[in-house]
Structures are given as structure tokens and as C-alpha cells.
Design a protein around this motif. Structure first.
Motif, short mmCIF file in Angstrom:
data_model
loop_
_atom_site.label_atom_id
_atom_site.label_comp_id
_atom_site.label_asym_id
_atom_site.label_seq_id
_atom_site.Cartn_x
_atom_site.Cartn_y
_atom_site.Cartn_z
N THR A 128 37.24 38.01 26.88
CA THR A 128 37.30 37.30 28.15
C THR A 128 38.57 37.67 28.91
O THR A 128 38.53 37.89 30.14
N MET A 129 39.69 37.77 28.21
CA MET A 129 40.96 38.09 28.86
C MET A 129 40.93 39.49 29.48
O MET A 129 41.35 39.69 30.62
N ILE A 164 39.52 25.19 33.15
CA ILE A 164 39.47 23.73 33.31
C ILE A 164 38.81 23.34 34.63
O ILE A 164 37.97 22.44 34.70
N ALA A 165 39.17 24.06 35.71
CA ALA A 165 38.60 23.76 37.02
C ALA A 165 37.09 24.02 37.04
O ALA A 165 36.32 23.25 37.63
N GLY A 188 48.49 40.81 34.26
CA GLY A 188 47.27 40.45 33.56
C GLY A 188 47.56 39.50 32.42
O GLY A 188 48.69 39.41 31.93
N THR A 189 46.53 38.81 31.98
CA THR A 189 46.69 37.93 30.81
C THR A 189 46.92 38.74 29.54
O THR A 189 47.44 38.22 28.55
N SER A 190 46.56 40.03 29.57
CA SER A 190 46.74 40.91 28.42
C SER A 190 48.03 41.69 28.49
O SER A 190 48.33 42.48 27.58
N LEU A 245 48.11 33.98 32.05
CA LEU A 245 47.27 33.29 31.08
C LEU A 245 47.17 31.81 31.41
O LEU A 245 46.10 31.20 31.29
N ASP A 246 48.28 31.20 31.84
CA ASP A 246 48.25 29.80 32.25
C ASP A 246 47.28 29.60 33.42
O ASP A 246 46.55 28.61 33.48
N THR A 247 47.28 30.56 34.36
CA THR A 247 46.37 30.48 35.50
C THR A 247 44.92 30.57 35.05
O THR A 247 44.05 29.85 35.54
N LEU A 248 44.65 31.49 34.10
CA LEU A 248 43.28 31.61 33.58
C LEU A 248 42.83 30.31 32.92
O LEU A 248 41.69 29.86 33.12
#
Length: 540
Positions: free
Chosen positions: A436-437, A416-417, A483-485, A408-411
């Protein structure tokens, strides 16, 4: 003029006339195209496009252009095509915002998969619109089959699939019958799934299908287990379900009815019938009667098996009838993740009594929530300190929390990028509704399958569809997808093993708009995933 010449000229004239009519008819019947690869059929723009076309939906125009930009960036590198198949046109503003969230996740997942470490191929992403409720899926699947056979397109996976409908099932069945891998990112209905068996084998109704969302049955078990652990064994429950044929409604109703209650028996199940997913019809009148019947019972918790539109109407009716100052909790499935987008300030006010206290709260099993990992990790660390008299070292922390938090931090860094590069996605992605996740995680899972299938092969070649499909059941243990989930560990049947659900409550609060609150994680097996996500042989 000889008679035979007259006959000959008459015949030739008739032939010319028929040819002219045929030519004119062919011009009249020429397909009305909306864009390259997209045909206008009865007012809908149906087809496949990866060049930035928005299907007449302004909300998705910026992110469609961003996807096209990424496609151009990698077009000279070894790449394959992945199709994102879901309805992309609607008259409802809330649904158009949901489409935007889905496509933002698709772009961010594509971008991350293409920039990550590992062997090529890269992902060229195309958007496939099957029409409202997947009504034109057959035409779109025809196109996808041609793309899979094409040496230029090299279609290697289809993802998306956000509605558990009979038409969706037909599309998935036909794609997998033709050996095209399918990764369903947002389907929760139990029917569109392979069945895992206790011996580790699987009944493959859809060979080549993978799912990263828990089934409705798994989500219901996670909800029941979560509430039981919180000491709510004395609930009096009632099931309210939609009789309209719908895979999501049917499997959710079945899952709720199988929950073994520890408290006293509640009233018998109550049904209603809606006209369609996005039409209210007479449900308001039906719900008035249902709410009155619930008020006359001692039930305090309602299991609701229905779509978001009807859930909103039911919650408002239950609050409106005024059941002697009682408070109700409505429990529903993953489709309720979109409920907050449909609520107005007036709706929130109706869910509160004159004293400002909530009459109705809605609890549901969300596929994910951005607050889950930090909240759960803080709670876990607090318990650790209480029993160990020290801070936990990094090696002590559970993978099932740390790895998804890192993802999730990477997402968030990706978002931001993207903004720093001036890439417009139609607004900053809102992660609260989980769309989105989930879609992002689906693209990452496809990317990992592609890279795993490519290992050892020359960079100038790309894996076959069969090679990609074989990877699904290997994405577990050390090959799990963070995964972020949550950790994605796929079984032999391509199902996500013990995938956690985020228990979320919509609380109307005391004034203004209500709040969406993460309250905890629920686990389908009743316990977190094992270390390294090694799937035990006793799974179904």
C-alpha cells in the motif's frame, strides 16, 4: 428458364450463402465481454476499466468502486488518465489480498494527489489487467496506446508493474517506445531499468521510465552493508537460487553473488528449478537435498534468490532436516515482503525447535515498513542527546527521516478520513507488507510530475506525455517527493537515488504466530541520502 439465368441464380445463391455464413461466424466470434473495455479471453478478463469493475476478484471489489467514485468526483475538472497495470485475477487467496493492498495504495495516492495543492490536472485512475504473469500484456498495451492518443482519455502515465518478468519488460519497452511515461512502483529486477553513468548521464533503454523501488543490486548492497555494520563479518554464506528464467531471480542471484564477504568462504552456490512463480512443482524434493547439503557445510546464512512461494517451502525444509540444533538466517529480496501472508500457525511451529527456540529466521530487504521512521528517529535522537546534552531542535533533525515520517502520518490520516466518510476499501489497509505504501508513493510521484509539467500553462489544457516524462529526472533536490517509503529523488535515468530499504525479520518466536520485526534501515550507498537529496555527480 434460359441457361444463363440458372447460372446467375446459382451464383447469387452461393453469394448469399457465403454472406450468411460470414454473418453467422461474426456473431460466433463476437468478443465475450466481462465489462466495458474488458474482454474474456481463455477464462481471463483482460482489459482496461475505470468504472468500478472488479475483474471477478471479490477482494478488490470495494476498492475498485472507491476508485470509480473518485473518478466521477473529478470528471468535470481538468484531468488526465493514469493506468494501474498489474494482474488482477488469481486462484490464490494470498495473491488476491496482495492485489487489494496494491489497489488500496492506488486509491489513497489518487485521492491525495487530487486533493493536494497545485495546478490541475486531476487523476482519473483506470485498472488494466494484463492477465496472469502479464501473458496478455500486448492486447492491453494496444488499448493503452489508443487511450494515449485519444483527446477524451488523455492517458499520461502507466504505473503498477509488480513482477520482473520478460512479458513485463516487453510491455514497459513498448509503452516507453511510444512516449508513454511509465512509473514502476514495485519492480525490483535490474533488467527493467535505465543505467545511470558516473558522469550524470544515462543509458536510456526505456526512455520515460521511472522507478521508486531500489534495484535488487541496490537492495543486496544495503543488506550487506547493514549486516557488516552490525558486526556480522564472520558469516559463512551460501547462495541458493532458482534457475527458472525470471528477471527478479536472476538479478537477485547476481547481486548476492557480487557481495564481498569478510568472513571465511562458505560452500559453492546451489540451484533449484521451479515451474513458475506460483507453482511448487518438485521444489520440495529439491530443497530436501539442498538443506542436507547445507547442514553438512558450516554455512549459517543463506542468500535465497527465488520467489515467495518457494522461499516458504525452503525455510520449512531447512528447519525440518534438523541440522544439529543450529540456527540459520535466510536473506532474500523484496518479494519476501509477502511471505508472512502465506504462513500458517503450523508453519511457524515448524520453524521452531522443541525447546521453542527459532531454527530459521528470514531477513529481507523490504521496500518500506511503517515502523521505520519513528524507530530510526528515536534512535537518532538518542545518539544526539548523548553527544549534545540537549534535545535536538526541529532544524537539527535529518530530512531523510522526518519527511518520510510526515508523509506516513498523512497517509494514516487519509485512511482514517476515508473510513470516517464511509468509503469501503475492503478492510483497513495493512501497511506492514509495504505494498500500500509503495503504490501510494507512486501515485504521489505521478501527481507531482503532472503538476510540475502543468505550471505556467492554462488550466484548460493538460500536459503532453512528453512533458510528463521529462519531469522524472527533475524530481530531486527541492523537487524531491517525500514518500512514505522514503525520499524519492530520481536520477537522469529515472532511478531512485540511494533509496533506503527496511531490513525486516520474520521471527517464529516461542509460540503461536511469528512476528514481523523492523530491525533497521539499509542504504545502497552505505550512507543516508545527502541534505535536500542533492544527487552527487559521482552516481551511478
Amino acid at each position: 428458364m434460359p441457361r444463363w439465368k440458372k447460372i446467375l441464380y446459382a451464383v447469387l445463391g452461393a453469394v448469399v450463402a457465403v454472406a450468411a455464413i460470414a454473418f453467422t461466424t461474426s456473431l460466433v466470434r463476437k468478443p465475450d465481454t466481462c465489462a466495458d473495455g474488458v474482454e474474456r479471453i481463455e477464462g481471463e478478463c483482460v482489459g482496461v476499466n475505470g468504472d468500478g469493475y472488479d475483474f471477478g476478484t471479490p477482494e478488490i471489489a470495494p476498492v475498485a468502486r472507491a476508485i470509480a467514485r473518485e473518478n466521477r468526483r473529478i470528471e468535470k475538472q481538468p484531468h488526465v488518465t493514469v493506468a494501474m497495470m498489474l494482474p488482477l485475477q488469481s486462484d490464490r487467496e494470498a495473491l488476491r489480498r496482495q492485489m487489494r493492498s496494491d489497489l488500496q495504495g492506488a486509491y489513497l495516492g489518487q485521492r491525495q494527489a487530487n486533493s493536494g495543492e497545485g495546478e490541475p490536472p486531476r487523476i482519473r485512475l483506470v485498472l488494466a489487467n494484463p492477465g496472469q504473469d502479464y501473458g496478455r500484456q500486448a492486447e492491453v498495451v494496444d488499448t493503452l496506446l489508443r487511450m494515449a492518443a485519444s483527446p477524451e482519455d488523455r492517458l499520461r502515465a502507466v504505473t503498477g508493474f509488480n513482477l520482473s518478468l520478460a512479458a513485463t519488460e516487453k510491455a514497459v519497452a513498448r509503452l516507453t517506445e511510444n512516449r508513454i511515461p511509465v512509473l514502476a512502483a514495485r519492480i525490483s529486477g535490474d533488467r527493467i531499468a535505465n543505467k545511470d553513468q558516473a558522469d550524470g548521464m544515462a543509458e536510456l533503454r526505456f526512455p520515460g521510465l521511472a522507478r521508486i523501488l531500489p534495484t535488487n543490486n541496490d537492495a543486496a548492497q544495503a543488506l550487506a552493508g547493514f549486516n557488516g555494520e552490525r558486526g556480522r563479518q564472520n558469516l559463512r554464506t551460501v547462495l541458493v537460487y532458482d534457475k527458472r528464467p525470471d528477471g527478479y531471480n536472476e538479478s537477485l542471484a547476481r547481486a548476492f553473488s557480487r557481495i564481498r564477504e569478510k568472513g571465511p568462504a562458505g560452500p559453492a552456490a546451489m540451484s533449484f528449478e521451479s515451474p513458475s512463480i506460483d507453482e511448487a512443482g518438485s521444489t520440495g524434493n529439491q530443497f530436501t537435498q539442498t538443506a542436507n547439503n547445507i547442514c553438512d557445510s558450516e554455512a549459517d546464512t543463506v542468500y535465497f534468490a527465488g520467489r515467495t512461494l518457494h522461499l516458504r517451502i525452503f525455510a520449512l525444509k531447512l528447519a525440518q532436516v534438523g541440522c544439529e540444533g543450529r540456527h540459520y538466517t535466510i536473506v532474500s529480496g523484496s518479494d519476501a515482503a509477502s511471505l508472512r501472508q502465506d504462513m500458517t500457525e503450523q508453519d511457524w511451529a515448524k520453524l521452531r525447535g522443541d525447546d521453542g527456540r527459532a531454527k530459521v529466521t528470514v531477513q529481507y530487504a523490504a521496500p518500506a515498513h511503517p515502523a521505520a521512521w519513528a524507530t530510526e528517529l528515536a534512535a537518532w535522537s538518542k545518539k544526539w542527546r548523548a553527544t549534545h546534552d540537549r534535545e535536538p531542535a526541529e532544524r537539527d533533525l535529518p530530512q531523510y527521516l522526518t519527511e518520510p515520517k510526515a508523509a506516513l502520518d498523512t497517509l494514516r490520516r487519509q485512511i482514517i478520513a476515508t473510513e470516517a466518510e464511509g468509503i469501503d476499501l475492503g478492510g483497513t489497509p495493512n501497511l506492514d507488507d509495504s505494498r500500500t505504501m509503495l503504490v501510494h508513493d507512486g501515485l504521489l510521484t505521478i501527481g507531482k510530475a503532472l503538476h510540475q509539467a502543468q505550471q505556467g500553462a492554462p488550466e484548460t489544457t493538460v500536459p503532453s506525455r512528453e512533458d510528463v516524462g521529462r519531469q522524472w529526472s527533475l524530481l530531486q533536490s527541492r523537487h524531491r517527493v517525500a514518500g512514505t517509503s522514503g525520499l524519492i529523488c530520481l536520477t537522469t535515468g529515472g532511478n531512485a537515488y540511494d533509496k533506503p530499504v527496511a531490513i525486516v525479520e520474520l521471527d517464529p518466536g516461542t509460540k503461536g504466530d511469528g512476528t514481523l520485526k523492523f530491525v533497521g534501515l539499509g542504504w545502497p550507498t552505505g550512507r543516508p541520502q545527502p541534505k535536500n537529496c542533492v544527487i552527487p555527480s559521482s552516481t551511478p
